[in-house]
Design a protein around this motif. Structure first.
Motif, PDB file in Angstrom:
ATOM      1  N   MET A 137       0.816  -1.205   0.000  1.00  0.00           N
ATOM      2  CA  MET A 137       0.000   0.000   0.000  1.00  0.00           C
ATOM      3  C   MET A 137       0.855   1.262   0.000  1.00  0.00           C
ATOM      4  SD  MET A 137      -2.658   1.325   2.880  1.00  0.00           S
ATOM      5  CE  MET A 137      -1.295   2.047   3.793  1.00  0.00           C
ATOM      6  N   LEU A 138       1.945   1.254   0.769  1.00  0.00           N
ATOM      7  CA  LEU A 138       2.786   2.443   0.879  1.00  0.00           C
ATOM      8  C   LEU A 138       3.668   2.658  -0.342  1.00  0.00           C
ATOM      9  CD1 LEU A 138       3.993   2.308   4.588  1.00  0.00           C
ATOM     10  CD2 LEU A 138       2.345   3.880   3.591  1.00  0.00           C
ATOM     11  N   GLU A 139       4.128   1.582  -0.973  1.00  0.00           N
ATOM     12  CA  GLU A 139       5.131   1.720  -2.018  1.00  0.00           C
ATOM     13  C   GLU A 139       4.612   1.553  -3.439  1.00  0.00           C
ATOM     14  OE1 GLU A 139       8.675  -0.489  -1.301  1.00  0.00           O
ATOM     15  OE2 GLU A 139       8.624  -0.160   0.877  1.00  0.00           O
ATOM     16  N   ALA A 140       3.405   1.047  -3.611  1.00  0.00           N
ATOM     17  CA  ALA A 140       2.878   0.848  -4.968  1.00  0.00           C
ATOM     18  C   ALA A 140       2.662   2.183  -5.661  1.00  0.00           C
ATOM     19  CB  ALA A 140       1.573   0.059  -4.903  1.00  0.00           C
ATOM     20  N   LYS A 141       2.799   2.179  -6.972  1.00  0.00           N
ATOM     21  CA  LYS A 141       2.579   3.380  -7.766  1.00  0.00           C
ATOM     22  C   LYS A 141       1.145   3.486  -8.272  1.00  0.00           C
ATOM     23  CE  LYS A 141       7.392   3.173  -9.243  1.00  0.00           C
ATOM     24  NZ  LYS A 141       8.314   2.880 -10.369  1.00  0.00           N
ATOM     25  N   SER A 142       0.365   2.439  -8.066  1.00  0.00           N
ATOM     26  CA  SER A 142      -1.022   2.413  -8.523  1.00  0.00           C
ATOM     27  C   SER A 142      -1.964   2.386  -7.330  1.00  0.00           C
ATOM     28  CB  SER A 142      -1.254   1.171  -9.384  1.00  0.00           C
ATOM     29  OG  SER A 142      -1.028   0.004  -8.611  1.00  0.00           O
ATOM     30  N   ALA A 143      -3.248   2.417  -7.622  1.00  0.00           N
ATOM     31  CA  ALA A 143      -4.251   2.271  -6.568  1.00  0.00           C
ATOM     32  C   ALA A 143      -4.156   0.875  -5.963  1.00  0.00           C
ATOM     33  CB  ALA A 143      -5.647   2.501  -7.134  1.00  0.00           C
TER      34      ALA A 143
END
Length: 314
Positions: A137-143
């Motif tokens: 959740m913290l590092e993803a670039k997408s939703a």
């Protein structure tokens, strides 16, 4: 030209648990289009049961470790194909640390949405969330969507709680909401928490402590409420064609507490939140708000991020 927030590519991570399969079932409530592309990813841990001694043993162990994840991915993909018959669905398995492999695959494929299951709100569930889902959740670039099984009547209208504030992140949330395909009877509640205004009393802490006059606090409260209302009206004006049942409210209080309280009492089927593009300590602090809501919410939570095309234009 406004960024298109239509979800066309979905990455679904599964570990074979009931929670991960519940997240797939919950996707029918996400307002996704009838056609799209999905990858079901399952990750095997690389830690061997015993040290391999030959190249043949290495290959054998690698294949054996991936056998169970392949089964998980195949089962999850079958469910997804039944629920989204016009989607193109494929399966992927990898070996390594789950969170890192999910993020690596997302970097390679660039999904519009990553879907993960939640292992509940127990202490053990929050520990799992902290080790995998929180990192994604913290590092993803997408939703990122943390799905939970919905205990609701089939004929009940879907209820979506949208957390808004005065930051550009709320514009992204509204753009994503407008791009979804919800039924007209879907109930969407736009909610803004204005924070908590407190002041110290010299009767308690001593005369050396500065006291904020009560009329000043009241004025701050009024100004915050007016600003929040203006923000909501501006966001709604940008999307006049939302075909859902809309309501909105401004509440004084901590955002985590306000949203969790409404989600519990309304009750909500999903919470949509935005997030700012931060890093380091700022990301950890802001992430703690989203993490607290995800860990304790009684429903699905989706964290919306700006699309890469929009971020690169800044």
């Amino acid at each position: 030209m406004p960024t298109d927030y239509t979800v066309r590519k979905v990455l679904i991570a599964t570990d074979g648990s009931p929670a991960s399969f519940a997240a797939i079932s919950d996707l029918v409530h996400a307002g996704l289009p009838s056609e799209g592309e999905a990858v079901v990813l399952s990750v095997a841990d690389r830690v061997p049961l015993f040290p391999p001694r030959t190249p043949e043993e290495i290959l054998y162990l690698e294949d054996a470790r991936l056998a169970v994840p392949r089964h998980w991915a195949r089962s999850a993909a079958d469910i997804l194909r039944r629920r989204f018959p016009h989607w193109v669905v494929r399966e992927e398995t990898r070996a390594g640390a789950p969170a890192r492999e999910i993020l690596n695959f997302a970097d390679e494929w660039s999904p519009d949405l990553i879907v993960l299951g939640s292992h509940g709100r127990s202490t053990l569930g929050r520990l799992f969330f902290g080790s995998v889902s929180r990192k994604v959740m913290l590092e993803a670039k997408s939703a990122v969507r943390i799905g939970r099984r919905l205990e609701r009547p089939d004929d009940a209208p879907l209820r979506i709680l949208v957390g808004l504030d005065e930051t550009p992140a709320s514009e992204v949330v509204m753009a994503a909401l407008a791009a979804r395909h919800f039924s007209p009877d879907t109930q969407v509640k736009l909610t803004t928490a204005t924070g908590v205004f407190e002041y110290f009393s010299s009767d308690i802490l001593g005369s050396s402590v500065a006291v904020v006059p009560s009329n000043t606090v009241d004025e701050l409260r009024r100004a915050a409420a007016e600003t929040a209302t203006a923000v909501q009206e501006k966001l709604l004006a940008a999307y006049p064609d939302l075909k859902v049942e809309l309501s909105r409210e401004v509440i004084e209080g901590d955002p985590k507490g306000v949203l969790l309280d409404i989600a519990e009492k309304w009750p909500a089927d999903a919470i949509l939140l935005g997030t700012r593009d931060l890093s380091g300590a700022e990301r950890f602090f802001i992430g703690s708000v989203s993490s607290a809501i995800v860990a304790h919410a009684p429903c699905t939570v989706e964290i919306i991020r700006r699309r890469a095309t929009e971020a690169s234009a800044d």
